[in-house]
Design a protein around this motif. Structure first.
Motif: not given
Length: 170
Positions: A11-16, A38-48
């Motif tokens: 969550d912190a990585i995605t927000a940063l 969908a940008g934040p969800a896509r970003s979180r998926e990529g970071w995950s």
């Protein structure tokens, strides 16, 4: 402090990542493409996915100060090519050495893995990032190349001073 990212950091990585991207995309890329929808969800998926594959051909490193995530970097090796896929510093922490510390930690990881050359793509309008990379030895591809709105840069991973080459003629 630089450390390996953990799933609890997502969550912190995605927000940063969203805050950093907003600084260089604002006014050049529609906000929906990087900050809404969908940008934040896509970003979180990529970071995950990046955090999950760390150690097996890649890594995600976090910069942390007083328990707060201040920067993140990710790299991946696939098909014999290593790419610095992300390096972001929270805009509130710019010009404090966070990016340089993350970059140095990446170099250490690449040296330990025997990686000699790394590539990255940087948004063509992100002049701050381009100056940062140039200051750390990254060079444009021999034949200027672009991937859409990004420029490709390469870095030769130098050995630490004092380390010698044991190969004949080295």
């Amino acid at each position: 402090m630089i450390r390996t990212a953990r799933p609890a950091d997502l969550d912190a990585i995605t927000a940063l990542h969203a805050r950093a991207r907003a600084t260089y995309y604002r006014g050049r890329v529609p906000e929906q493409a990087y900050g809404g929808g969908a940008g934040p969800a896509r970003s979180r998926e990529g970071w995950s996915a990046a955090v999950a594959r760390a150690g097996a051909g890649g890594g995600v490193l976090c910069a942390e100060q007083d328990g707060v995530l201040t920067g993140v970097a990710a790299f991946r090796t696939a098909d014999g090519e290593t790419t610095l896929t992300q390096l972001h510093v929270d805009p509130a922490h710019w010009r404090r050495g966070t990016g340089a510390a993350l970059h140095a930690a990446c170099l250490d990881a690449w040296r330990a893995a025997g990686i000699e050359r790394v590539r990255l793509e940087v948004f063509e309008h992100n002049l701050r990032a381009q100056a940062f990379y140039a200051g750390h030895g990254w060079l444009p591809a021999p034949r200027p190349s672009r991937s859409g709105s990004h420029r490709t840069l390469w870095l030769t991973v130098a050995r630490p001073s004092g380390e010698w080459d044991a190969t004949p003629g080295g």
